[in-house]
Design a protein around this motif. Sequence first.
Motif, PDB file in Angstrom:
ATOM      1  N   TYR A 328       0.861  -1.186   0.000  1.00  0.00           N
ATOM      2  CA  TYR A 328       0.000   0.000   0.000  1.00  0.00           C
ATOM      3  C   TYR A 328       0.898   1.236   0.000  1.00  0.00           C
ATOM      4  O   TYR A 328       2.138   1.108   0.091  1.00  0.00           O
ATOM      5  CB  TYR A 328      -0.918   0.006   1.233  1.00  0.00           C
ATOM      6  CG  TYR A 328      -0.187   0.094   2.558  1.00  0.00           C
ATOM      7  CD1 TYR A 328      -0.007   1.312   3.202  1.00  0.00           C
ATOM      8  CD2 TYR A 328       0.338  -1.047   3.171  1.00  0.00           C
ATOM      9  CE1 TYR A 328       0.660   1.398   4.411  1.00  0.00           C
ATOM     10  CE2 TYR A 328       1.007  -0.979   4.372  1.00  0.00           C
ATOM     11  CZ  TYR A 328       1.169   0.251   4.993  1.00  0.00           C
ATOM     12  OH  TYR A 328       1.851   0.334   6.194  1.00  0.00           O
ATOM     13  N   ILE A 329       0.303   2.409  -0.143  1.00  0.00           N
ATOM     14  CA  ILE A 329       1.121   3.622  -0.149  1.00  0.00           C
ATOM     15  C   ILE A 329       0.815   4.491   1.059  1.00  0.00           C
ATOM     16  O   ILE A 329      -0.303   4.503   1.585  1.00  0.00           O
ATOM     17  CB  ILE A 329       0.940   4.450  -1.443  1.00  0.00           C
ATOM     18  CG1 ILE A 329      -0.497   5.001  -1.564  1.00  0.00           C
ATOM     19  CG2 ILE A 329       1.321   3.663  -2.657  1.00  0.00           C
ATOM     20  CD1 ILE A 329      -0.644   6.072  -2.654  1.00  0.00           C
ATOM     21  N   ASN A 330       1.845   5.174   1.523  1.00  0.00           N
ATOM     22  CA  ASN A 330       1.709   6.308   2.418  1.00  0.00           C
ATOM     23  C   ASN A 330       2.080   7.560   1.632  1.00  0.00           C
ATOM     24  O   ASN A 330       2.766   7.478   0.601  1.00  0.00           O
ATOM     25  CB  ASN A 330       2.618   6.171   3.632  1.00  0.00           C
ATOM     26  CG  ASN A 330       1.994   5.318   4.733  1.00  0.00           C
ATOM     27  OD1 ASN A 330       0.804   5.002   4.687  1.00  0.00           O
ATOM     28  ND2 ASN A 330       2.786   4.914   5.704  1.00  0.00           N
ATOM     29  N   ALA A 347       4.471   9.831  -2.862  1.00  0.00           N
ATOM     30  CA  ALA A 347       3.920   8.501  -2.587  1.00  0.00           C
ATOM     31  C   ALA A 347       5.053   7.541  -2.255  1.00  0.00           C
ATOM     32  O   ALA A 347       6.018   7.414  -3.013  1.00  0.00           O
ATOM     33  CB  ALA A 347       3.135   7.994  -3.799  1.00  0.00           C
ATOM     34  N   VAL A 349       5.944   3.530  -0.946  1.00  0.00           N
ATOM     35  CA  VAL A 349       5.358   2.197  -0.846  1.00  0.00           C
ATOM     36  C   VAL A 349       5.697   1.560   0.498  1.00  0.00           C
ATOM     37  O   VAL A 349       6.778   1.756   1.049  1.00  0.00           O
ATOM     38  CB  VAL A 349       5.838   1.296  -2.016  1.00  0.00           C
ATOM     39  CG1 VAL A 349       7.333   0.985  -1.904  1.00  0.00           C
ATOM     40  CG2 VAL A 349       5.015   0.020  -2.081  1.00  0.00           C
ATOM     41  N   ARG A 350       4.749   0.795   1.019  1.00  0.00           N
ATOM     42  CA  ARG A 350       4.916   0.064   2.273  1.00  0.00           C
ATOM     43  C   ARG A 350       4.430  -1.371   2.059  1.00  0.00           C
ATOM     44  O   ARG A 350       3.604  -1.632   1.197  1.00  0.00           O
ATOM     45  CB  ARG A 350       4.133   0.724   3.410  1.00  0.00           C
ATOM     46  CG  ARG A 350       4.590   2.151   3.729  1.00  0.00           C
ATOM     47  CD  ARG A 350       5.965   2.158   4.348  1.00  0.00           C
ATOM     48  NE  ARG A 350       6.397   3.491   4.750  1.00  0.00           N
ATOM     49  CZ  ARG A 350       7.214   4.255   4.048  1.00  0.00           C
ATOM     50  NH1 ARG A 350       7.649   3.834   2.858  1.00  0.00           N
ATOM     51  NH2 ARG A 350       7.587   5.443   4.497  1.00  0.00           N
ATOM     52  N   VAL A 380       2.183   1.504  -7.437  1.00  0.00           N
ATOM     53  CA  VAL A 380       2.229   2.776  -6.686  1.00  0.00           C
ATOM     54  C   VAL A 380       1.649   3.904  -7.529  1.00  0.00           C
ATOM     55  O   VAL A 380       0.883   4.736  -7.028  1.00  0.00           O
ATOM     56  CB  VAL A 380       3.675   3.095  -6.260  1.00  0.00           C
ATOM     57  CG1 VAL A 380       3.762   4.506  -5.676  1.00  0.00           C
ATOM     58  CG2 VAL A 380       4.162   2.077  -5.240  1.00  0.00           C
ATOM     59  N   GLU A 383      -2.079   3.676  -7.437  1.00  0.00           N
ATOM     60  CA  GLU A 383      -2.635   4.091  -6.150  1.00  0.00           C
ATOM     61  C   GLU A 383      -2.577   5.610  -5.992  1.00  0.00           C
ATOM     62  O   GLU A 383      -3.503   6.223  -5.447  1.00  0.00           O
ATOM     63  CB  GLU A 383      -1.862   3.417  -5.007  1.00  0.00           C
ATOM     64  CG  GLU A 383      -2.046   1.909  -4.922  1.00  0.00           C
ATOM     65  CD  GLU A 383      -3.486   1.521  -4.640  1.00  0.00           C
ATOM     66  OE1 GLU A 383      -3.986   1.875  -3.556  1.00  0.00           O
ATOM     67  OE2 GLU A 383      -4.102   0.878  -5.516  1.00  0.00           O
ATOM     68  N   ALA A 384      -1.498   6.223  -6.462  1.00  0.00           N
ATOM     69  CA  ALA A 384      -1.387   7.683  -6.387  1.00  0.00           C
ATOM     70  C   ALA A 384      -2.473   8.354  -7.231  1.00  0.00           C
ATOM     71  O   ALA A 384      -3.074   9.358  -6.814  1.00  0.00           O
ATOM     72  CB  ALA A 384      -0.002   8.119  -6.854  1.00  0.00           C
ATOM     73  N   VAL A 403       5.778  10.484  -7.760  1.00  0.00           N
ATOM     74  CA  VAL A 403       6.010   9.045  -7.664  1.00  0.00           C
ATOM     75  C   VAL A 403       7.397   8.729  -8.205  1.00  0.00           C
ATOM     76  O   VAL A 403       7.918   9.436  -9.067  1.00  0.00           O
ATOM     77  CB  VAL A 403       4.949   8.245  -8.444  1.00  0.00           C
ATOM     78  CG1 VAL A 403       3.577   8.408  -7.827  1.00  0.00           C
ATOM     79  CG2 VAL A 403       4.930   8.639  -9.925  1.00  0.00           C
TER      80      VAL A 403
END
Length: 566
Positions: A328-330, A347, A349-350, A380, A383-384, A403
């Motif tokens: 997921y992203i923070n 962004a 990634v985690r 990523v 998701e962004a 990104v």
Amino acid sequence: MDDKPVMLIVDDVEINRVVLTQFFQEEYQIIEAENGQEAMTVIEQQPVSIVLVDLVMPIMDGFQLLSMMKRNDQFAGIPVVVMTANNDGDSEARAMEMGAADFITKPYNPTIVRCRIRNVMAREEIEWRRVAQVAQNRQLMEMHQYAEKDALTGIYNREAFYRKSAELMQEHHQTSYSIVYLDISCFKVINDLFRIETGNLILKTAAFYFNMVVGEDGLCARIEADHFVLCFPTDKLDMSKIIAGLDSTIQSLGISHNVLFYAGIYPVDNAFLPIDQMCDRAHMALNRIKGRYMTRFAYYDKAMRDQMIEEQMIVRNMDYALQEGQFYINLQPIYETESNSIFGAEALVRWNYNKGQISPGKFIPIFEKNGFIVRLDRFVWDEACKVLRAQIDAGLKPVPISVNLSRLNFYSQDLLEYLQGLMKKYDLPTNLLKLEITESAYMDNPHQLIAMVRAFKGHGFSVLMDDFGSGYSSLSMLKDLPVDVLKIDMAFVQEVDKSSRAGAILESIVELGKHLRMEVVVEGVETKEQVDFLERIGCRVIQGYYFSKPIDVGSFMGLVKRSQGF
């Protein structure tokens, strides 16, 4: 006649065999055995494509079966997947070191089990094709000339060393051996400075010395280029003496250059490992100290073993993790200090692995080596874009998100097309998704990167140079690379309180950015003093823990709403 591949399931508990049979009966012809002895009889009597074996069984357990198979050339190539109780990490590690292809844990998760078996069989297919190609190439070479010796140095070559070292250890199983991997620091420089004959003289002299050192007790070989390897009894191995003697021997050649060998040592604690894996471990130890002047050799240790096992775990689980939404992203906000408003976000990634968070510092370098980073980057980016779309749908003024584009992405022919497709998919203007590149991408292929950056800008994307100032050619890049934003390496910021030079360099970069009409962002800002300094030198776009750590998407959306009065 059934043309399905044969799967042998070995477990003394019938219900476990029944469950696994249900998983695979459509794809495989299933044969069952209650212990390792029965399984060995099956393997000797008919072809088997894959073996699933429980480690704990009566009569003959899984470790014994695995050991017997890997010692026999006829059966060593059959992939073995071991079955363990959950959280039995020691048994898993021991089995992997003995040659197991993978492991599955009880109670069985059908999705994970099928995924792992598919991955094992896919790897075996690739390896089979690779081995077949290697065998074909080797056959062509052998038609010309069969030889065990390295043509230049006269000592063993790679293949002969692997074979004869295994034979030596098996013949003298009561003796403990070590594998020593050696190479020369900056050997290419020697070839560039002197004639190739000088480099060859060094290699032949080193080979003569190694042959003298091992004598009748061990073996030595030239693996490739300036890489040598020894197999020698551990109790007779005196590395300080060997290195000192090697230095003296090479110095006697009278070459006006300091020729230094470095060595990594793997004390063999598992004689069932393939010799190439033993050499890899010794090489891993060598890489830890290569280039240091004072430390000339290092031993493979538990920390390296744990690192290797951790890397194997990361690679085994990466596909499943992406499929199951573990990544997921923070978002880390970027602030404009003059207005104290959110200027943008990055962004990040985690990975929320089922046993806890895995640090990006661990998995990203591995993914960059094996190519998985390309798929992860695209995840990523997607998701962004979802976050950008959500801001617009909520009636907010969208905050741009940057990104990362890892350098391997630039080998993808459809990179620009893919990014444009994302913009179309989420109905976004291209200026909202900012693209961060690093100096390493430029160093790999500068002409290609320059062309790609121009193409990005030509289609409305903004391009950022991340970690500016961390490499050796940052200034020369600015002449050719038309980026829009410089993100200054955090090392400069962390040093401004201690070093006036760091502050002066940082101020010069900010001024340079202004002259080149580039935006400057400083990352890694953690203290009020650092913020004050940056404002004094005219830098007002800041990213770092002083303003905000990376936060989840929900928290970021709430922050944007509050900043815009919602």
